[in-house]
Design a protein around this motif. Structure first.
Motif, PDB file in Angstrom:
ATOM      1  N   PHE A  99      53.700  49.454  33.437  1.00 57.89           N
ATOM      2  CA  PHE A  99      53.402  48.559  32.561  1.00 57.89           C
ATOM      3  C   PHE A  99      54.149  48.890  31.300  1.00 57.89           C
ATOM      4  CE2 PHE A  99      49.450  47.137  33.706  1.00 57.89           C
ATOM      5  CZ  PHE A  99      48.920  48.270  34.561  1.00 57.89           C
ATOM      6  N   LEU A 100      54.452  47.797  30.528  1.00 61.82           N
ATOM      7  CA  LEU A 100      55.294  48.058  29.266  1.00 61.82           C
ATOM      8  C   LEU A 100      54.622  49.023  28.509  1.00 61.82           C
ATOM      9  CD1 LEU A 100      57.678  46.399  27.347  1.00 61.82           C
ATOM     10  CD2 LEU A 100      55.773  45.123  26.576  1.00 61.82           C
ATOM     11  N   ASP A 101      55.205  49.788  27.644  1.00 60.74           N
ATOM     12  CA  ASP A 101      54.522  50.946  26.619  1.00 60.74           C
ATOM     13  C   ASP A 101      53.434  50.258  25.975  1.00 60.74           C
ATOM     14  OD1 ASP A 101      57.424  53.069  26.287  1.00 60.74           O
ATOM     15  OD2 ASP A 101      56.002  53.019  28.023  1.00 60.74           O
ATOM     16  N   SER A 102      53.752  49.120  25.250  1.00 59.39           N
ATOM     17  CA  SER A 102      52.841  48.695  24.149  1.00 59.39           C
ATOM     18  C   SER A 102      51.733  47.873  24.686  1.00 59.39           C
ATOM     19  CB  SER A 102      53.710  47.488  23.492  1.00 59.39           C
ATOM     20  OG  SER A 102      53.894  46.518  24.172  1.00 59.39           O
ATOM     21  N   VAL A 103      51.486  48.005  26.188  1.00 61.10           N
ATOM     22  CA  VAL A 103      50.281  47.480  26.661  1.00 61.10           C
ATOM     23  C   VAL A 103      49.442  48.437  27.424  1.00 61.10           C
ATOM     24  CG1 VAL A 103      51.370  44.951  26.835  1.00 61.10           C
ATOM     25  CG2 VAL A 103      51.178  46.432  28.831  1.00 61.10           C
ATOM     26  N   LYS A 104      50.019  49.626  27.609  1.00 59.35           N
ATOM     27  CA  LYS A 104      49.399  50.614  28.366  1.00 59.35           C
ATOM     28  C   LYS A 104      48.060  51.105  27.638  1.00 59.35           C
ATOM     29  CE  LYS A 104      53.551  53.008  30.167  1.00 59.35           C
ATOM     30  NZ  LYS A 104      54.559  54.213  30.196  1.00 59.35           N
ATOM     31  N   GLY A 105      47.182  51.178  28.951  1.00 61.62           N
ATOM     32  CA  GLY A 105      45.592  51.382  28.437  1.00 61.62           C
ATOM     33  C   GLY A 105      44.946  50.074  27.933  1.00 61.62           C
ATOM     34  N   ARG A 106      45.822  49.088  27.776  1.00 69.06           N
ATOM     35  CA  ARG A 106      45.008  47.930  27.635  1.00 69.06           C
ATOM     36  C   ARG A 106      44.974  46.861  28.625  1.00 69.06           C
ATOM     37  NH1 ARG A 106      46.895  44.730  23.625  1.00 69.06           N
ATOM     38  NH2 ARG A 106      49.129  45.355  23.645  1.00 69.06           N
ATOM     39  N   PHE A 107      46.096  46.850  29.344  1.00 74.18           N
ATOM     40  CA  PHE A 107      46.373  45.654  30.703  1.00 74.18           C
ATOM     41  C   PHE A 107      46.206  46.617  31.806  1.00 74.18           C
ATOM     42  CE2 PHE A 107      49.008  42.594  28.283  1.00 74.18           C
ATOM     43  CZ  PHE A 107      48.138  42.413  27.141  1.00 74.18           C
ATOM     44  N   THR A 108      45.636  45.735  32.650  1.00 72.97           N
ATOM     45  CA  THR A 108      45.675  46.341  34.235  1.00 72.97           C
ATOM     46  C   THR A 108      46.341  45.411  35.103  1.00 72.97           C
ATOM     47  OG1 THR A 108      43.253  45.605  34.604  1.00 72.97           O
ATOM     48  CG2 THR A 108      43.868  47.937  33.840  1.00 72.97           C
ATOM     49  N   ILE A 109      46.802  45.557  36.071  1.00 72.10           N
ATOM     50  CA  ILE A 109      47.081  44.591  37.119  1.00 72.10           C
ATOM     51  C   ILE A 109      46.583  44.756  38.496  1.00 72.10           C
ATOM     52  CG2 ILE A 109      49.523  46.021  37.620  1.00 72.10           C
ATOM     53  CD1 ILE A 109      50.989  43.501  37.876  1.00 72.10           C
ATOM     54  N   SER A 110      46.207  43.636  39.116  1.00 69.39           N
ATOM     55  CA  SER A 110      45.603  43.946  40.386  1.00 69.39           C
ATOM     56  C   SER A 110      46.072  43.059  41.443  1.00 69.39           C
ATOM     57  CB  SER A 110      44.045  44.171  40.420  1.00 69.39           C
ATOM     58  OG  SER A 110      43.651  43.118  39.908  1.00 69.39           O
ATOM     59  N   ARG A 111      45.815  43.032  42.637  1.00 66.73           N
ATOM     60  CA  ARG A 111      46.317  42.124  43.540  1.00 66.73           C
ATOM     61  C   ARG A 111      45.229  42.067  44.653  1.00 66.73           C
ATOM     62  NH1 ARG A 111      51.985  43.008  45.556  1.00 66.73           N
ATOM     63  NH2 ARG A 111      51.441  41.579  47.188  1.00 66.73           N
ATOM     64  N   ASP A 112      44.921  40.638  45.018  1.00 69.24           N
ATOM     65  CA  ASP A 112      43.981  40.414  46.162  1.00 69.24           C
ATOM     66  C   ASP A 112      44.832  39.732  46.916  1.00 69.24           C
ATOM     67  OD1 ASP A 112      42.123  39.716  47.989  1.00 69.24           O
ATOM     68  OD2 ASP A 112      40.676  39.343  46.372  1.00 69.24           O
ATOM     69  N   ASP A 113      45.428  40.271  47.969  1.00 73.42           N
ATOM     70  CA  ASP A 113      46.101  39.434  49.123  1.00 73.42           C
ATOM     71  C   ASP A 113      45.531  38.788  50.019  1.00 73.42           C
ATOM     72  OD1 ASP A 113      48.340  42.532  49.658  1.00 73.42           O
ATOM     73  OD2 ASP A 113      48.369  41.055  48.207  1.00 73.42           O
ATOM     74  N   ALA A 114      44.052  38.764  50.452  1.00 70.48           N
ATOM     75  CA  ALA A 114      43.536  37.923  50.957  1.00 70.48           C
ATOM     76  C   ALA A 114      43.259  36.586  50.075  1.00 70.48           C
ATOM     77  CB  ALA A 114      41.857  38.736  51.270  1.00 70.48           C
ATOM     78  N   LYS A 115      43.191  36.679  48.826  1.00 70.71           N
ATOM     79  CA  LYS A 115      42.949  35.556  47.878  1.00 70.71           C
ATOM     80  C   LYS A 115      44.425  34.863  47.631  1.00 70.71           C
ATOM     81  CE  LYS A 115      38.371  36.436  46.565  1.00 70.71           C
ATOM     82  NZ  LYS A 115      37.176  36.642  45.097  1.00 70.71           N
ATOM     83  N   ASN A 116      45.334  35.780  47.835  1.00 70.38           N
ATOM     84  CA  ASN A 116      46.965  35.329  47.519  1.00 70.38           C
ATOM     85  C   ASN A 116      47.036  35.209  46.083  1.00 70.38           C
ATOM     86  OD1 ASN A 116      47.802  35.021  50.256  1.00 70.38           O
ATOM     87  ND2 ASN A 116      46.616  33.001  50.417  1.00 70.38           N
ATOM     88  N   THR A 117      46.344  36.102  45.408  1.00 74.63           N
ATOM     89  CA  THR A 117      46.231  35.981  43.938  1.00 74.63           C
ATOM     90  C   THR A 117      46.285  37.283  43.159  1.00 74.63           C
ATOM     91  OG1 THR A 117      44.427  34.288  43.889  1.00 74.63           O
ATOM     92  CG2 THR A 117      44.781  35.332  41.933  1.00 74.63           C
ATOM     93  N   VAL A 118      47.143  37.371  42.279  1.00 77.39           N
ATOM     94  CA  VAL A 118      47.423  38.703  41.269  1.00 77.39           C
ATOM     95  C   VAL A 118      46.879  38.561  39.959  1.00 77.39           C
ATOM     96  CG1 VAL A 118      49.198  40.098  40.564  1.00 77.39           C
ATOM     97  CG2 VAL A 118      49.568  38.985  42.769  1.00 77.39           C
ATOM     98  N   TYR A 119      46.313  39.384  39.594  1.00 77.89           N
ATOM     99  CA  TYR A 119      45.557  39.306  38.312  1.00 77.89           C
ATOM    100  C   TYR A 119      46.182  40.119  37.084  1.00 77.89           C
ATOM    101  CZ  TYR A 119      41.895  37.390  41.434  1.00 77.89           C
ATOM    102  OH  TYR A 119      41.380  36.870  42.274  1.00 77.89           O
ATOM    103  N   LEU A 120      46.242  39.865  35.902  1.00 80.94           N
ATOM    104  CA  LEU A 120      46.534  40.582  34.799  1.00 80.94           C
ATOM    105  C   LEU A 120      45.386  40.523  33.908  1.00 80.94           C
ATOM    106  CD1 LEU A 120      48.963  42.229  33.341  1.00 80.94           C
ATOM    107  CD2 LEU A 120      49.301  40.288  32.211  1.00 80.94           C
ATOM    108  N   GLN A 121      44.568  41.712  33.810  1.00 80.91           N
ATOM    109  CA  GLN A 121      43.401  41.840  33.073  1.00 80.91           C
ATOM    110  C   GLN A 121      44.002  42.338  31.735  1.00 80.91           C
ATOM    111  OE1 GLN A 121      40.048  41.166  33.224  1.00 80.91           O
ATOM    112  NE2 GLN A 121      39.904  41.457  31.180  1.00 80.91           N
TER     113      GLN A 121
END
Length: 126
Positions: free
Chosen positions: A60-82
């Protein structure tokens, strides 16, 4: 044909949350590392987060650490950025990118990625 399509961008008030999605098609997502980048008006495109093909390495970029999360669902062929606790400085066009990878590398520069989506606008403003 390999495609990445971002969605979820919107106008949101400071302190709010958004979840961006990167829907992929035309390739096996579990063989690709994914990066999220953003570009604010008049500025260079910077990596926000990346996740390895196997999912074990995340950055993570330092300025978004603790605020953003990333996840991937390969079964759905989708990556998320919360994105939580959004601030005006998060305003930018957000892009997802993909590169073929077989392991646990997380790639942090634009040149590392061969495939890009068209971007989705995130505006944080009251």
């Amino acid at each position: 044909q390999l495609q990445l399509v971002e969605s979820g961008g919107s106008l949101v008030q400071p302190g709010g949350s958004l979840r961006l999605s990167c829907a992929t098609s035309g390739f096996a997502l579990d063989s690709y590392a994914i990066g999220w980048f953003r570009q604010a008006a008049g500025k260079e495109r910077d990596v926000v987060s990346c996740i390895s093909a196997r999912g074990g390495s995340i950055h993570f970029l330092d300025s978004v650490k603790g605020r953003f999360t990333i996840s991937r669902d390969d079964a759905k062929n989708t990556v998320y950025l919360q994105m939580n606790s959004l601030i005006p400085e998060d305003t930018a066009v957000y892009y997802c990118a993909a590169r073929s990878s077989s392991g646990y590398m997380c790639y942090r520069t634009q040149d590392d990625y061969a495939f890009w989506g068209q971007g989705t606008q995130v505006t944080v403003s009251s």
